[in-house]
Scaffold this motif. Structure first.
Motif, mmCIF file in Angstrom:
data_model
loop_
_atom_site.group_PDB
_atom_site.id
_atom_site.type_symbol
_atom_site.label_atom_id
_atom_site.label_comp_id
_atom_site.label_asym_id
_atom_site.label_seq_id
_atom_site.Cartn_x
_atom_site.Cartn_y
_atom_site.Cartn_z
ATOM 1 N N ASP A 21 15.357 12.544 24.326
ATOM 2 C CA ASP A 21 14.071 13.122 23.939
ATOM 3 C C ASP A 21 14.262 14.280 22.961
ATOM 4 O O ASP A 21 13.539 14.393 21.964
ATOM 5 C CB ASP A 21 13.308 13.620 25.168
ATOM 6 N N THR A 22 15.244 15.125 23.236
ATOM 7 C CA THR A 22 15.532 16.250 22.345
ATOM 8 C C THR A 22 16.001 15.757 20.982
ATOM 9 O O THR A 22 15.577 16.278 19.943
ATOM 10 C CB THR A 22 16.590 17.173 22.971
ATOM 11 N N ARG A 53 20.879 11.517 7.111
ATOM 12 C CA ARG A 53 22.139 11.100 7.728
ATOM 13 C C ARG A 53 22.366 11.826 9.063
ATOM 14 O O ARG A 53 22.753 11.217 10.059
ATOM 15 C CB ARG A 53 23.291 11.387 6.769
ATOM 16 N N GLU A 54 22.118 13.123 9.086
ATOM 17 C CA GLU A 54 22.309 13.906 10.302
ATOM 18 C C GLU A 54 21.311 13.488 11.385
ATOM 19 O O GLU A 54 21.665 13.395 12.564
ATOM 20 C CB GLU A 54 22.174 15.398 10.000
ATOM 21 N N SER A 55 20.076 13.198 11.000
ATOM 22 C CA SER A 55 19.075 12.724 11.955
ATOM 23 C C SER A 55 19.519 11.422 12.610
ATOM 24 O O SER A 55 19.426 11.255 13.828
ATOM 25 C CB SER A 55 17.728 12.498 11.260
ATOM 26 N N LEU A 56 20.026 10.525 11.804
ATOM 27 C CA LEU A 56 20.512 9.246 12.331
ATOM 28 C C LEU A 56 21.713 9.449 13.246
ATOM 29 O O LEU A 56 21.807 8.841 14.320
ATOM 30 C CB LEU A 56 20.863 8.306 11.178
ATOM 31 N N ARG A 57 22.631 10.328 12.871
ATOM 32 C CA ARG A 57 23.802 10.599 13.693
ATOM 33 C C ARG A 57 23.403 11.157 15.057
ATOM 34 O O ARG A 57 23.916 10.729 16.094
ATOM 35 C CB ARG A 57 24.746 11.581 12.987
ATOM 36 N N ILE A 58 22.458 12.105 15.053
ATOM 37 C CA ILE A 58 21.985 12.707 16.302
ATOM 38 C C ILE A 58 21.365 11.640 17.205
ATOM 39 O O ILE A 58 21.650 11.581 18.405
ATOM 40 C CB ILE A 58 20.970 13.831 15.998
ATOM 41 N N LEU A 59 20.523 10.795 16.628
ATOM 42 C CA LEU A 59 19.867 9.752 17.422
ATOM 43 C C LEU A 59 20.862 8.742 17.977
ATOM 44 O O LEU A 59 20.783 8.361 19.154
ATOM 45 C CB LEU A 59 18.816 9.033 16.577
ATOM 46 N N LEU A 60 21.788 8.305 17.157
ATOM 47 C CA LEU A 60 22.771 7.315 17.623
ATOM 48 C C LEU A 60 23.665 7.885 18.722
ATOM 49 O O LEU A 60 23.996 7.188 19.687
ATOM 50 C CB LEU A 60 23.619 6.808 16.451
#
Length: 75
Positions: A21-22, A53-60
Motif C-alpha cells: 500500500d505504501t 523507473r524508480e516508481s516501477l522498482r518500488i512497486l515490483l
C-alpha cells in the motif's frame, strides 16, 4: 525448535500488504510529480524517466515481498 526472532506468517503477510500500500502511494506521488514533462528539456526528460523507473522498482519490490509472504516463490 522455533526461532524466537521469526515473525509469524500472518504478521509477515500483513506487513507485506502494508508495504505494498505504501509503495503504491509513493509511486502515485512520484508519477504525479514527474509524470508529465517538457520533451524539449533533456534534463526534465531524464528526471521523468528516473522517477518512472524508480516508481516501477518500488512497486515490483513490494509485490515480490507480498507474493513471498503468501508463500509464493520469488526469483
Amino acid at each position: 525448535m522455533l526461532d524466537p526472532t521469526c515473525t509469524p506468517p500472518a504478521e509477515n503477510h500483513d506487513q507485506a500488504l502494508a508495504e505494498l500500500d505504501t509503495a503504491v502511494h509513493v509511486a502515485r506521488e512520484m508519477l504525479a510529480a514527474y509524470g508529465s514533462t517538457d520533451y524539449a528539456d533533456p534534463a526534465a526528460v531524464a528526471q521523468a524517466f528516473g522517477a518512472t523507473r524508480e516508481s516501477l522498482r518500488i512497486l515490483l519490490r513490494a509485490l515480490g515481498r507480498a507474493h513471498a509472504a503468501e508463500g509464493g516463490v520469488t526469483r
